[in-house]
Design a protein around this motif. Structure first.
Motif, mmCIF file in Angstrom:
data_model
loop_
_atom_site.group_PDB
_atom_site.id
_atom_site.type_symbol
_atom_site.label_atom_id
_atom_site.label_comp_id
_atom_site.label_asym_id
_atom_site.label_seq_id
_atom_site.Cartn_x
_atom_site.Cartn_y
_atom_site.Cartn_z
ATOM 1 N N ASN A 128 71.774 21.508 5.900
ATOM 2 C CA ASN A 128 70.788 20.750 5.125
ATOM 3 C C ASN A 128 71.036 19.242 5.276
ATOM 4 O O ASN A 128 70.099 18.466 5.480
ATOM 5 N N VAL A 129 72.302 18.844 5.198
ATOM 6 C CA VAL A 129 72.660 17.430 5.367
ATOM 7 C C VAL A 129 72.174 16.944 6.732
ATOM 8 O O VAL A 129 71.567 15.876 6.854
ATOM 9 N N THR A 130 72.405 17.761 7.763
ATOM 10 C CA THR A 130 71.994 17.392 9.121
ATOM 11 C C THR A 130 70.474 17.267 9.213
ATOM 12 O O THR A 130 69.947 16.340 9.842
ATOM 13 N N TYR A 131 69.779 18.195 8.584
ATOM 14 C CA TYR A 131 68.312 18.181 8.607
ATOM 15 C C TYR A 131 67.798 16.914 7.883
ATOM 16 O O TYR A 131 66.909 16.215 8.382
ATOM 17 N N CYS A 132 68.381 16.614 6.731
ATOM 18 C CA CYS A 132 67.948 15.432 5.965
ATOM 19 C C CYS A 132 68.220 14.139 6.744
ATOM 20 O O CYS A 132 67.418 13.206 6.712
ATOM 21 N N ARG A 133 69.349 14.113 7.458
ATOM 22 C CA ARG A 133 69.653 12.941 8.298
ATOM 23 C C ARG A 133 68.628 12.786 9.408
ATOM 24 O O ARG A 133 68.224 11.680 9.764
ATOM 25 N N PHE A 134 68.251 13.901 9.976
ATOM 26 C CA PHE A 134 67.229 13.894 11.027
ATOM 27 C C PHE A 134 65.924 13.297 10.475
ATOM 28 O O PHE A 134 65.295 12.444 11.108
ATOM 29 N N LEU A 135 65.552 13.716 9.269
ATOM 30 C CA LEU A 135 64.341 13.161 8.638
ATOM 31 C C LEU A 135 64.461 11.655 8.493
ATOM 32 O O LEU A 135 63.540 10.905 8.779
ATOM 33 N N GLU A 136 65.630 11.236 8.031
ATOM 34 C CA GLU A 136 65.837 9.809 7.824
ATOM 35 C C GLU A 136 65.726 9.030 9.138
ATOM 36 O O GLU A 136 65.168 7.931 9.173
ATOM 37 N N LYS A 214 58.249 12.659 23.848
ATOM 38 C CA LYS A 214 59.094 12.430 22.660
ATOM 39 C C LYS A 214 58.650 13.342 21.502
ATOM 40 O O LYS A 214 59.468 13.886 20.768
ATOM 41 N N ALA A 215 57.333 13.476 21.370
ATOM 42 C CA ALA A 215 56.794 14.314 20.288
ATOM 43 C C ALA A 215 57.178 15.776 20.497
ATOM 44 O O ALA A 215 57.503 16.490 19.545
ATOM 45 N N GLU A 216 57.169 16.207 21.747
ATOM 46 C CA GLU A 216 57.536 17.602 22.033
ATOM 47 C C GLU A 216 59.009 17.849 21.692
ATOM 48 O O GLU A 216 59.347 18.872 21.079
ATOM 49 N N VAL A 217 59.859 16.906 22.045
ATOM 50 C CA VAL A 217 61.282 17.025 21.718
ATOM 51 C C VAL A 217 61.460 17.092 20.197
ATOM 52 O O VAL A 217 62.237 17.881 19.659
ATOM 53 N N CYS A 218 60.692 16.270 19.507
ATOM 54 C CA CYS A 218 60.755 16.211 18.047
ATOM 55 C C CYS A 218 60.303 17.544 17.433
ATOM 56 O O CYS A 218 60.930 18.057 16.506
ATOM 57 N N PHE A 219 59.255 18.107 17.984
ATOM 58 C CA PHE A 219 58.755 19.424 17.543
ATOM 59 C C PHE A 219 59.861 20.475 17.681
ATOM 60 O O PHE A 219 60.136 21.241 16.757
ATOM 61 N N LEU A 220 60.511 20.477 18.845
ATOM 62 C CA LEU A 220 61.580 21.454 19.087
ATOM 63 C C LEU A 220 62.748 21.249 18.127
ATOM 64 O O LEU A 220 63.323 22.217 17.624
ATOM 65 N N SER A 221 63.081 19.981 17.848
ATOM 66 C CA SER A 221 64.181 19.715 16.906
ATOM 67 C C SER A 221 63.855 20.265 15.525
ATOM 68 O O SER A 221 64.715 20.854 14.874
ATOM 69 N N VAL A 222 62.615 20.054 15.095
ATOM 70 C CA VAL A 222 62.234 20.568 13.773
ATOM 71 C C VAL A 222 62.429 22.082 13.724
ATOM 72 O O VAL A 222 63.033 22.613 12.788
ATOM 73 N N VAL A 223 61.942 22.760 14.760
ATOM 74 C CA VAL A 223 62.040 24.226 14.749
ATOM 75 C C VAL A 223 63.514 24.656 14.705
ATOM 76 O O VAL A 223 63.890 25.561 13.948
ATOM 77 N N GLU A 224 64.357 23.974 15.464
ATOM 78 C CA GLU A 224 65.792 24.307 15.444
ATOM 79 C C GLU A 224 66.408 24.060 14.065
ATOM 80 O O GLU A 224 67.187 24.875 13.571
ATOM 81 N N HIS A 225 66.041 22.950 13.437
ATOM 82 C CA HIS A 225 66.567 22.664 12.091
ATOM 83 C C HIS A 225 66.100 23.727 11.083
ATOM 84 O O HIS A 225 66.840 24.083 10.170
ATOM 85 N N GLU A 226 64.869 24.204 11.265
ATOM 86 C CA GLU A 226 64.361 25.239 10.348
ATOM 87 C C GLU A 226 65.152 26.542 10.505
ATOM 88 O O GLU A 226 65.465 27.208 9.521
ATOM 89 N N VAL A 227 65.486 26.875 11.762
ATOM 90 C CA VAL A 227 66.297 28.075 12.002
ATOM 91 C C VAL A 227 67.667 27.901 11.328
ATOM 92 O O VAL A 227 68.140 28.785 10.616
ATOM 93 N N GLU A 228 68.264 26.720 11.512
ATOM 94 C CA GLU A 228 69.567 26.451 10.901
ATOM 95 C C GLU A 228 69.497 26.480 9.378
ATOM 96 O O GLU A 228 70.430 26.910 8.705
ATOM 97 N N PHE A 229 68.362 26.019 8.857
ATOM 98 C CA PHE A 229 68.185 26.039 7.401
ATOM 99 C C PHE A 229 68.288 27.481 6.886
ATOM 100 O O PHE A 229 69.026 27.766 5.950
ATOM 101 N N TRP A 230 67.586 28.400 7.555
ATOM 102 C CA TRP A 230 67.638 29.798 7.108
ATOM 103 C C TRP A 230 68.943 30.470 7.486
ATOM 104 O O TRP A 230 69.357 31.435 6.842
ATOM 105 N N ASN A 231 69.602 29.961 8.528
ATOM 106 C CA ASN A 231 70.925 30.510 8.848
ATOM 107 C C ASN A 231 71.908 30.310 7.696
ATOM 108 O O ASN A 231 72.886 31.040 7.587
ATOM 109 N N MET A 232 71.623 29.343 6.830
ATOM 110 C CA MET A 232 72.500 29.146 5.655
ATOM 111 C C MET A 232 72.516 30.399 4.781
ATOM 112 O O MET A 232 73.450 30.600 4.014
#
Ligand SMILES: Cc1ncc(CO)c(N)n1
Length: 237
Positions: A128-136, A214-232
């Motif tokens: 979650n911390v990593t995801y929030c940092r990414f948002l920032e 850049k937008a495509e990379v960003c899209f992929l990062s979001v999806v990865e962060h979402e997977v990690e979020f549920w991996n919690m």
């Protein structure tokens, strides 16, 4: 004969006009489904999830922390839309998203008190911390509007499609999670995600190849962060 050729032309034209988000969805389907069909989401749909204190803490406490970081990010997207978008309705769509976040924060507080989760003492997990940092990192002025709005759309859409899947026919969502699924899985929220997607596709049509990638990379990062979020949810993140 002539008519047939005209028809072919139209088909070819339409093929070349596939919206960018659609090409990403086709290209990255497996990864995307990894988020929207995550084992934790499937366990909600199948009714096999045990909504123990730990899972409540995740769905309410951790997501509350996420949403509090999400608000300043959305505010930055709103600022960019005011400066960079030529379409007036962009502001209204994003503002609608802000309003539903205000509503979400109240809902988290209500759920927290129902289940005796103390929101002020929830310690954010690493993912979650990593995801929030990414948002920032996406709030800066150097981040282009099409990139930021892509992240916004992806974050909302993954959530919407995950919970909408839980509600599809054949699901057995436990009573205590029904409201959660409806909050993000409802049709109105789906329509709002489609409006965001339309903004993404329109803004990318005018963008440089560099910004599109850049937008495509960003899209992929979001999806990865979402997977990690549920991996919690497995507790060993
Ligand atoms: C982790 C996560 N992703 C997306 C949303 C959508 O608002 C949310 N509330 N939480």
């Amino acid at each position: 004969m002539e008519k047939e050729e005209t028809a072919k032309m139209t088909v070819t034209g339409a093929t070349n006009n596939i919206p960018v988000t659609e090409t990403w969805m086709r290209k990255h389907r497996l990864l995307y489904d990894g988020a929207t069909r995550h084992p934790f989401i499937l366990s909600i749909r199948q009714g096999s999830v045990d909504f123990s204190s730990f899972k409540r803490w995740l769905v309410i406490g951790q997501d509350y922390i996420f949403v509090r970081s999400f608000v300043p990010f959305v505010a930055s997207v709103l600022m960019k839309s005011c400066k960079e978008s030529s379409v007036e309705s962009d502001m209204e769509v994003i503002l609608g998203g802000m309003a539903s976040l205000a509503d979400e924060i109240n809902w988290f507080k209500k759920e927290a008190s129902k289940y005796h989760v103390s929101l002020t003492s929830v310690v954010p997990q690493n993912a979650n911390v990593t995801y929030c940092r990414f948002l920032e990192s996406l709030t800066g002025q150097e981040i282009e509007y099409p990139v930021a709005i892509t992240a916004f759309w992806a974050i909302e859409s993954v959530y919407q499609q995950s919970f909408a899947h839980c509600l599809e026919e054949g699901g057995r969502v436990p009573q205590e999670l029904q409201e959660t699924c409806e909050r993000w899985g409802n049709e109105g929220f789906g329509a709002y995600c489609n409006s965001l997607r339309d903004i993404v596709d329109r803004s990318l049509q005018k963008a440089s190849a560099e910004v599109v990638s850049k937008a495509e990379v960003c899209f992929l990062s979001v999806v990865e962060h979402e997977v990690e979020f549920w991996n919690m949810s497995t507790g060993d993140a």
